[in-house]
Design a protein around this motif. Sequence first.
Motif, PDB file in Angstrom:
ATOM      1  N   GLN A   1      37.761  44.815  38.838  1.00 56.90           N
ATOM      2  CA  GLN A   1      36.798  44.668  39.504  1.00 56.90           C
ATOM      3  C   GLN A   1      35.281  44.598  38.951  1.00 56.90           C
TER       4      GLN A   1
ATOM      5  N   THR B   1      36.665  39.783  40.682  1.00 57.64           N
ATOM      6  CA  THR B   1      37.618  40.686  40.568  1.00 57.64           C
ATOM      7  C   THR B   1      38.934  39.977  39.891  1.00 57.64           C
TER       8      THR B   1
ATOM      9  N   TYR C   1      38.771  36.338  41.382  1.00 56.10           N
ATOM     10  CA  TYR C   1      38.548  36.112  42.739  1.00 56.10           C
ATOM     11  C   TYR C   1      37.031  36.467  42.600  1.00 56.10           C
ATOM     12  N   PRO C   2      36.098  35.541  43.171  1.00 56.22           N
ATOM     13  CA  PRO C   2      34.945  36.015  43.551  1.00 56.22           C
ATOM     14  C   PRO C   2      34.672  37.027  44.682  1.00 56.22           C
ATOM     15  N   ARG C   3      35.545  36.752  45.502  1.00 59.94           N
ATOM     16  CA  ARG C   3      35.960  37.690  46.674  1.00 59.94           C
ATOM     17  C   ARG C   3      37.185  37.576  47.031  1.00 59.94           C
TER      18      ARG C   3
ATOM     19  N   GLU D   1      40.206  38.933  49.146  1.00 57.97           N
ATOM     20  CA  GLU D   1      40.562  39.397  50.614  1.00 57.97           C
ATOM     21  C   GLU D   1      41.777  40.156  50.651  1.00 57.97           C
TER      22      GLU D   1
ATOM     23  N   ASP E   1      36.863  48.297  46.274  1.00 57.68           N
ATOM     24  CA  ASP E   1      36.758  47.796  47.727  1.00 57.68           C
ATOM     25  C   ASP E   1      37.586  48.599  48.719  1.00 57.68           C
TER      26      ASP E   1
END
Length: 244
Positions: free
Chosen positions: A7, A12, A28-30, A32, A57
Motif C-alpha cells: 500500500q 495499492t 488499485y488506486p482504491r 475495495e 486499510d
Amino acid sequence: MNLILDQGNTATKIVLADRGQAVYTAAYPRLEPDELAALIDRYRPECGIIASVAMPDPAWLPLLRRRLRRFLSLNDDPAIRLPITLGYRTPETLGRDRIAAAVGAWTLRPEVPLLIIDAGTAITYDVVLPPGHFVGGNISPGLTTRFHALHDYTRRLPLISERDEVPDLGVTTEEAILSGVVRGIVYEMNGYIEIMHAKHPHAAVFLTGGHAPYFDRRLKCRTFASENLVWLGLNRIIEYNEDK
C-alpha cells in the motif's frame, strides 16, 4: 501461494506469488474489500502480508485474517521476523517499503554491498552490507513531488510533468524546470552511486520504484532496474517466517 499487498502513497499493488513467481499483479488506486475477497476466492492463497507507507486499510484486515491461514502485517506485527538486521536507531519510523525493498535486493544479491534507490513519491537511498545488515539511508523528494513543490510554493511557475527529451539548458520556463528537476535528480543519484562505489567497489546498485525506468537510462553507472523488489522482499519475509 502468497498474497502480497504493498500500500503506497498513490495506489495499492497486489501480487499473488507461487514459488517465487508472480502469477497475478495489479495496482488499485482504491482497493475495495469485495475486490480483495474475489481475488482470494479465485487464487486461494494460504499466506499473506501487507506493508503500508502509513497504516493498512482497516477495512481489509478482518478479511485477510479470516481467509488466510497466516497473515503478516509489516506495520504492526511485533512477532514478525526479518531475514536482515536493522541498524536504524528508530526502526519504528523506518518505511515498510524501504525494509521490503532492502530484503528484496538482498535476496537477489546477498553476497555484495547493496545500494537500493527507490524512485517514487520520495526517492530513498538505502545501504545493505553483507551478510545482511541494513545500515541506513537517506530520503529526498521524488520527481513529481519536486514539480509540484515548484508550482505550489511559487506564484508563477507552471506545473509540468516529465518528458522524454530533457535539454541541457532550458530556453523556456517549462524547459528550465524540466531540466533543473530531472538533471538535479540524475546528478544526485550519480553522486550517491559514486560514493557507494568509492567505499565498496564491488557494490551492486538496484533501482526500483515508479520512475525507475525513466532514470535508469540517464545514469552513468549500470544498475539493476527492477519494479519487483518490494514484492520480492515481502514474499521472502513470508517464507522466512514460515521456516521459523
